[in-house]
Write a protein that holds these residues in place. Structure first.
Motif, PDB file in Angstrom:
ATOM      1  N   ALA A 109      39.650  27.324  32.904  1.00  0.00           N
ATOM      2  CA  ALA A 109      40.527  27.271  34.077  1.00  0.00           C
ATOM      3  C   ALA A 109      41.702  28.223  33.923  1.00  0.00           C
ATOM      4  N   LYS A 110      42.243  28.315  32.727  1.00  0.00           N
ATOM      5  CA  LYS A 110      43.386  29.208  32.488  1.00  0.00           C
ATOM      6  C   LYS A 110      42.993  30.670  32.705  1.00  0.00           C
ATOM      7  N   VAL A 111      41.817  31.041  32.226  1.00  0.00           N
ATOM      8  CA  VAL A 111      41.321  32.401  32.459  1.00  0.00           C
ATOM      9  C   VAL A 111      41.172  32.662  33.954  1.00  0.00           C
ATOM     10  N   GLY A 112      40.666  31.669  34.676  1.00  0.00           N
ATOM     11  CA  GLY A 112      40.502  31.807  36.118  1.00  0.00           C
ATOM     12  C   GLY A 112      41.834  31.988  36.835  1.00  0.00           C
ATOM     13  N   GLU A 114      44.658  33.068  35.541  1.00  0.00           N
ATOM     14  CA  GLU A 114      45.285  34.325  35.127  1.00  0.00           C
ATOM     15  C   GLU A 114      44.663  35.535  35.821  1.00  0.00           C
ATOM     16  N   SER A 115      43.425  35.381  36.290  1.00  0.00           N
ATOM     17  CA  SER A 115      42.746  36.500  36.948  1.00  0.00           C
ATOM     18  C   SER A 115      43.129  36.651  38.424  1.00  0.00           C
ATOM     19  N   ILE A 116      43.860  35.675  38.967  1.00  0.00           N
ATOM     20  CA  ILE A 116      44.258  35.725  40.377  1.00  0.00           C
ATOM     21  C   ILE A 116      45.348  36.772  40.589  1.00  0.00           C
ATOM     22  N   ASP A 117      45.181  37.559  41.609  1.00  0.00           N
ATOM     23  CA  ASP A 117      46.190  38.559  41.961  1.00  0.00           C
ATOM     24  C   ASP A 117      47.490  37.854  42.377  1.00  0.00           C
ATOM     25  N   VAL A 118      48.557  38.168  41.680  1.00  0.00           N
ATOM     26  CA  VAL A 118      49.845  37.519  41.955  1.00  0.00           C
ATOM     27  C   VAL A 118      50.306  37.789  43.383  1.00  0.00           C
ATOM     28  N   PHE A 135      48.570  25.544  45.154  1.00  0.00           N
ATOM     29  CA  PHE A 135      47.668  25.188  44.060  1.00  0.00           C
ATOM     30  C   PHE A 135      46.294  24.748  44.588  1.00  0.00           C
ATOM     31  N   LEU A 136      46.303  23.880  45.598  1.00  0.00           N
ATOM     32  CA  LEU A 136      45.064  23.290  46.095  1.00  0.00           C
ATOM     33  C   LEU A 136      44.245  24.226  46.978  1.00  0.00           C
ATOM     34  N   PHE A 137      44.922  25.004  47.814  1.00  0.00           N
ATOM     35  CA  PHE A 137      44.207  25.780  48.827  1.00  0.00           C
ATOM     36  C   PHE A 137      44.161  27.288  48.574  1.00  0.00           C
ATOM     37  N   VAL A 138      44.867  27.739  47.544  1.00  0.00           N
ATOM     38  CA  VAL A 138      44.832  29.172  47.224  1.00  0.00           C
ATOM     39  C   VAL A 138      44.346  29.392  45.787  1.00  0.00           C
ATOM     40  N   SER A 139      45.082  28.829  44.828  1.00  0.00           N
ATOM     41  CA  SER A 139      44.768  29.079  43.413  1.00  0.00           C
ATOM     42  C   SER A 139      43.407  28.527  43.003  1.00  0.00           C
ATOM     43  N   LEU A 142      40.366  30.449  44.504  1.00  0.00           N
ATOM     44  CA  LEU A 142      40.227  31.781  43.920  1.00  0.00           C
ATOM     45  C   LEU A 142      39.719  31.725  42.466  1.00  0.00           C
ATOM     46  N   ALA A 143      39.991  30.620  41.791  1.00  0.00           N
ATOM     47  CA  ALA A 143      39.548  30.470  40.404  1.00  0.00           C
ATOM     48  C   ALA A 143      38.324  29.567  40.290  1.00  0.00           C
ATOM     49  N   MET A 144      37.653  29.304  41.420  1.00  0.00           N
ATOM     50  CA  MET A 144      36.600  28.296  41.469  1.00  0.00           C
ATOM     51  C   MET A 144      35.453  28.564  40.503  1.00  0.00           C
ATOM     52  N   LYS A 145      35.038  29.818  40.359  1.00  0.00           N
ATOM     53  CA  LYS A 145      33.924  30.126  39.452  1.00  0.00           C
ATOM     54  C   LYS A 145      34.254  29.698  38.028  1.00  0.00           C
ATOM     55  N   SER A 146      35.445  30.037  37.582  1.00  0.00           N
ATOM     56  CA  SER A 146      35.856  29.675  36.225  1.00  0.00           C
ATOM     57  C   SER A 146      35.994  28.165  36.077  1.00  0.00           C
ATOM     58  N   ILE A 147      36.485  27.516  37.119  1.00  0.00           N
ATOM     59  CA  ILE A 147      36.671  26.066  37.075  1.00  0.00           C
ATOM     60  C   ILE A 147      35.322  25.345  36.992  1.00  0.00           C
TER      61      ILE A 147
END
Length: 218
Positions: A109-112, A114-118, A135-139, A142-147
């Motif tokens: 999850a942390k890798v996911g 960290e990969s999100i464009d700030v 957190f719920l609707f953006v982060s 966008l990190a769903m694959k890693s999660i």
């Protein structure tokens, strides 16, 4: 197949599913905080989070006994509140599974995160998104694959946990005897046919889990 055959498999799946829910919630929250926060001692805390990945299972089991055993303050508090010690119960097996599977969920999850464009998250803030909405609707999307990958890997890890479970939860048929422990007992008693059947089931489930991770990342 008899009930005795399916009981450890059913128990393993129940414990792995429960531990996966716990590590999913805690892993996501902690990974989100650690991914975008810098503070003194961060490296030490992250090392502690990931430590169960490299520690021998017997060491994890020993530490769980020390922390939750009847001689500890926590263990005595649990026994006073619930009227029984936590060791050699279903909950002991669940705790062992949570401890060993948490690092996989957290790290993925942390890798996911960290990969999100700030810039994307900043744009959402400008549009009025609060901390939890972001957190719920953006982060998370966008990190769903890693999660998802982390969730599957943590489920598989919890499903196959052996050493810490045997030490902390014991080997009580129908109560704490997971498939990994049952395989050990079957080999120890010379029942190789039963051991092979359980091994085949575990290989099949683990193969499906790892294939799903590969499919998601592809």
């Amino acid at each position: 197949m008899t009930t005795d055959f399916w009981s450890p498999i059913k128990l393993s799946l129940e414990i792995a599913a429960f531990s996966s829910i716990i590590v999913l919630i805690t892993g996501l929250l902690l990974a989100r905080v650690m991914a975008h926060t810098k503070f003194k001692g961060k490296a030490i805390i992250e090392t502690l989070f990931l430590l169960p990945l490299v520690l021998p299972p017997t060491v994890v089991g020993f530490l769980l006994i020390i922390i939750f055993g009847r001689n500890s303050v926590i263990g005595q508090g649990i026994e006073w509140f619930f009227g029984q010690p936590i060791m050699f119960t279903w909950w002991a097996a669940a705790i062992a599974s949570i401890v060993v599977s948490f690092p996989l969920m957290y790290n993925s999850a942390k890798v996911g995160f960290e990969s999100i464009d700030v810039d994307i998250e900043n744009a959402a803030r400008v549009d009025g998104a609060g901390k939890w909405k972001l957190f719920l609707f953006v982060s998370i999307p966008l990190a769903m694959k890693s999660i998802i990958s982390g969730g599957i890997l943590s489920f598989a890890r919890g499903l196959g946990e052996f050493g810490a479970t045997l030490m902390f939860a014991g080997n009580i048929p129908g109560k704490t005897q997971t498939t990994s422990v049952a395989i050990y007992l079957a080999i120890d008693t010379g029942n190789m046919q039963l051991a092979w059947l359980w091994v085949a089931c575990m290989i099949g489930i683990s193969f499906i889990m790892l294939f799903l991770v590969h499919f998601i990342k592809a």
